[in-house]
Design an enzyme around this catalytic site. Sequence first.
Site, PDB file in Angstrom:
ATOM      1  N   LYS A  32       0.831  -1.204   0.000  1.00  0.00           N
ATOM      2  CA  LYS A  32       0.000   0.000   0.000  1.00  0.00           C
ATOM      3  C   LYS A  32       0.864   1.251   0.000  1.00  0.00           C
ATOM      4  CE  LYS A  32      -0.405  -0.032   5.056  1.00  0.00           C
ATOM      5  NZ  LYS A  32      -1.336   0.031   6.201  1.00  0.00           N
ATOM      6  N   ARG A 131     -11.670   0.881  14.503  1.00  0.00           N
ATOM      7  CA  ARG A 131     -11.403   1.487  13.193  1.00  0.00           C
ATOM      8  C   ARG A 131     -12.274   0.797  12.165  1.00  0.00           C
ATOM      9  NH1 ARG A 131      -5.281   1.425  10.808  1.00  0.00           N
ATOM     10  NH2 ARG A 131      -5.918  -0.727  10.381  1.00  0.00           N
ATOM     11  N   TYR A 265      15.351  29.592   9.019  1.00  0.00           N
ATOM     12  CA  TYR A 265      14.199  30.386   9.438  1.00  0.00           C
ATOM     13  C   TYR A 265      14.119  30.492  10.962  1.00  0.00           C
ATOM     14  CZ  TYR A 265      12.105  30.341   4.754  1.00  0.00           C
ATOM     15  OH  TYR A 265      11.840  30.517   3.414  1.00  0.00           O
ATOM     16  N   MET A 312      11.269  24.172   3.216  1.00  0.00           N
ATOM     17  CA  MET A 312      10.452  23.406   2.278  1.00  0.00           C
ATOM     18  C   MET A 312      11.302  22.606   1.308  1.00  0.00           C
ATOM     19  SD  MET A 312       7.464  24.656  -0.373  1.00  0.00           S
ATOM     20  CE  MET A 312       6.355  25.183   0.941  1.00  0.00           C
TER      21      MET A 312
END
Length: 367
Positions: A32, A131, A265, A312
């Site tokens: 998956k 679930r 940053y 990023m």
Amino acid sequence: MSYPSRAYISKSAFEHNLEVARELAPTMAIVKANAYGHGIEFISRWGLGAGVEWFGAAQLEEALHLRHLVGPVPRVFTWIYAPGANLRAAVENVLDVSVGSQWALRELATAAREVGATARVHVEVDTGMARGGVNPSDLDALAAELCRLQAEGAIEVVSLWSHLANADSDDDSLTIAQTARFEEARAAFAQAGVVPEMFHLAASGGALWHPATRYDMIRPGAMLYGLSPNMRRASAESLGLEPVMRLEADVVAVRDVPAGTGISYGHTEIAVGGHLAVVPLGYGDGIPRSASRNAYVSLGGERAKIMGNVCMDQFIVEVPGAAEGDVAVLFGGAHAPSADDWGEAAGTIGYEIVTRIGPRVARIPVA
């Protein structure tokens, strides 16, 4: 397209890990989420070549894609779809489909009638995940419907299955309780006259540490990719597993900075002076920002810690002597951290780290 980063995907490591799983029990290879980020095209082809008879893909659409990749012979199991999903395609492509509710069973039976074929059904019972799966209290009603539809020829009940919530923990109490509930569900099915071909319960954690949960087949995911279900309980290396992914990138800039220089940053880290290198991977590529100031890479034989915040598209490390074009190995290489190490640094798990690596990073198959 050429980006300054890549993930090498090792066939030999995958095949080795597959054999480790097979030594425990017959194995469904879980592929998956693009084979946990490794590339479903490579992994499914290698699995097929290694004789895998069962594959698992969570979402219906990825299971249909998987059927296209592996052809008609191996079984393909899928378990997530919404009301109104294209279950006709599932039946036409001979997928093994999980049902855990009356609506899912009704829609799958309707699709089977429309196609004029028998749907292969795996009944999921909720033993403690809260679930997916039918509630144990509703199992008798579902069993009666299964008997009716099986007599009609609309469905074939292939298995009863469930999923373990805490199989990777040092505390075995929940796993023992879930296994007992699974046995109660087996007994309820037998009493109702529903006789599945098989029973399956264990994923990687259960397969490794709870032999009683292996039943007729295990469903490993993490361990196939060289990841420990819980590195605090046992490292991947101690389990005999090999990393399938090696993630690396080319250094794109270096500089010497004096003491007092703010890094990245927010200037969350202030350099004491040193040689900095910029690695062109960031949270846009799946590198977790939460690994800022915690995770390491291997660069020039040195372990180099991330300095300041992950951006990023890039992050900064400090390492003496680094030059533009040098290769930083984030995980999976000799002397490099592991994906599990990165998971620990980011406050998550190793298989989240590999699965979230983004599409700008080319997957390159290697022997």
